[in-house]
Design an enzyme around this catalytic site. Structure first.
Site, PDB file in Angstrom:
ATOM      1  CE  LYS A 139      -4.940 -34.846  -1.383  1.00 35.12           C
ATOM      2  NZ  LYS A 139      -3.912 -35.794  -1.879  1.00 35.12           N
ATOM      3  CG  HIS A 141      -2.458 -30.852   0.523  1.00 35.78           C
ATOM      4  ND1 HIS A 141      -1.246 -31.215  -0.028  1.00 35.78           N
ATOM      5  CD2 HIS A 141      -2.298 -29.594   1.030  1.00 35.78           C
ATOM      6  CE1 HIS A 141      -0.393 -30.200   0.129  1.00 35.78           C
ATOM      7  NE2 HIS A 141      -1.008 -29.209   0.771  1.00 35.78           N
ATOM      8  CE1 TYR A 171      -0.714 -32.155  -4.347  1.00 37.75           C
ATOM      9  CE2 TYR A 171      -2.648 -31.707  -5.675  1.00 37.75           C
ATOM     10  CZ  TYR A 171      -2.081 -32.168  -4.504  1.00 37.75           C
ATOM     11  OH  TYR A 171      -2.882 -32.649  -3.492  1.00 37.75           O
ATOM     12  CG  ASN A 180      -3.392 -39.136  -0.348  1.00 37.23           C
ATOM     13  OD1 ASN A 180      -4.121 -38.206  -0.696  1.00 37.23           O
ATOM     14  ND2 ASN A 180      -2.082 -39.077  -0.434  1.00 37.23           N
ATOM     15  CD  GLU A 188       0.859 -26.261   0.540  1.00 33.91           C
ATOM     16  OE1 GLU A 188       0.143 -26.679   1.480  1.00 33.91           O
ATOM     17  OE2 GLU A 188       1.620 -26.994  -0.110  1.00 33.91           O
TER      18      GLU A 188
HETATM   19  P1  IDP Z   1       1.845 -35.806   0.233  1.00 29.54           P
HETATM   20  O1  IDP Z   1       0.415 -35.461  -0.113  1.00 29.54           O
HETATM   21  O2  IDP Z   1       1.907 -36.873   1.299  1.00 29.54           O
HETATM   22  O3  IDP Z   1       2.693 -34.608   0.541  1.00 29.54           O
HETATM   23  P2  IDP Z   1       3.225 -35.944  -2.343  1.00 29.54           P
HETATM   24  O4  IDP Z   1       4.342 -36.872  -2.658  1.00 29.54           O
HETATM   25  O5  IDP Z   1       3.535 -34.486  -2.191  1.00 29.54           O
HETATM   26  O6  IDP Z   1       2.467 -36.519  -1.058  1.00 29.54           O
HETATM   27  O7  IDP Z   1       2.154 -36.128  -3.508  1.00 29.54           O
HETATM   28  C1  IDP Z   1       1.063 -35.248  -3.640  1.00 29.54           C
HETATM   29  C2  IDP Z   1      -0.174 -36.064  -3.950  1.00 29.54           C
HETATM   30  O8  IDP Z   1      -0.034 -36.705  -5.220  1.00 29.54           O
HETATM   31  C3  IDP Z   1      -0.449 -37.220  -2.978  1.00 29.54           C
HETATM   32  O9  IDP Z   1      -1.118 -36.808  -1.804  1.00 29.54           O
HETATM   33  C4  IDP Z   1      -1.276 -38.167  -3.830  1.00 29.54           C
HETATM   34  O10 IDP Z   1      -2.643 -37.754  -3.890  1.00 29.54           O
HETATM   35  C5  IDP Z   1      -0.628 -37.990  -5.196  1.00 29.54           C
HETATM   36  N1  IDP Z   1       0.428 -38.983  -5.478  1.00 29.54           N
HETATM   37  C6  IDP Z   1       1.665 -39.035  -4.927  1.00 29.54           C
HETATM   38  N2  IDP Z   1       2.381 -40.077  -5.411  1.00 29.54           N
HETATM   39  C7  IDP Z   1       1.578 -40.699  -6.302  1.00 29.54           C
HETATM   40  C8  IDP Z   1       1.756 -41.849  -7.150  1.00 29.54           C
HETATM   41  O11 IDP Z   1       2.800 -42.514  -7.167  1.00 29.54           O
HETATM   42  N3  IDP Z   1       0.685 -42.198  -7.925  1.00 29.54           N
HETATM   43  C9  IDP Z   1      -0.474 -41.490  -7.921  1.00 29.54           C
HETATM   44  N4  IDP Z   1      -0.674 -40.406  -7.169  1.00 29.54           N
HETATM   45  C10 IDP Z   1       0.331 -40.003  -6.350  1.00 29.54           C
HETATM   46 MG    MG Z   2       3.571 -33.134  -0.630  1.00 32.63          MG
END
Ligand code: IDP
Ligand code: MG
Length: 156
Positions: A11, A117, A51, A114, A128
């Protein structure tokens, strides 16, 4: 068991944190094969599709904005049970909660920023990979270390 492919997006925060090489290196050292790789500024429209399941969440707009702000590095990794292996290496969504030793656990303090992905199921991985790569961009080659990464029965 046949080899699986999975999508990793390194990312925008990883580019700004100068850790792209370190992240790719972790996957290489694990024994995963790089089947495709490119650098691309992701379009908002593509990200809204990627997303889609989060479209009603409060953070959705911010997520799309951050992910489209500067380029990402997209990687297709291949290996036995690659989807599960890569997901484990990625760690908990929330950087602050992710286990040390995982990518997010070692490099992230954030929920949204984070670092990576990773596809979360074999079914999603197929969709994907196809979302971000054309068939022609996926490389087919035999990798020299294959015989030392897998035992004979695992290669079938
Ligand atoms: P993942 O990437 O671990 O699968 P997901 O729940 O699918 O997590 O969420 C996709 C992305 O959205 C996350 O990697 C993160 O960048 C962002 N995200 C998820 N939850 C939050 C939140 O509560 N606040 C802000 N960004 C979030
Ligand atoms: Mg996810």
């Amino acid at each position: 068991m046949a080899m699986e492919k999975t999508l990793v997006i390194i990312k925008p925060d990883a580019l700004n944190r100068s850790i792209v090489g370190e992240i790719i290196s972790r996957f290489e050292k694990k024994g995963l094969k790089i089947a495709a790789m490119k650098m691309q500024k992701l379009h908002e429209e593509k990200l809204r599709e990627h997303y889609a399941k989060h479209r009603d969440k409060a953070f959705f707009q911010d997520l799309v904005k951050y992910m489209s702000s500067i380029p990402s590095v997209l990687v297709v990794l291949e290996g036995k049970e690659a989807v599960e292996v890569v997901r484990k290496m990625t760690g908990h969504t929330v950087g602050r909660k992710a286990e040390p030793g995982t990518i997010r656990g070692d490099y992230s303090m954030s929920v949204q920023l984070n670092i990576v992905h990773a596809s979360d199921s074999v079914e999603e991985a197929k969709k994907e990979v196809a979302r971000f790569f054309s068939e022609g961009e996926i490389q087919h080659y035999s990798k020299l270390d294959f015989d030392w990464v897998y035992s004979n029965d695992e290669k079938k």
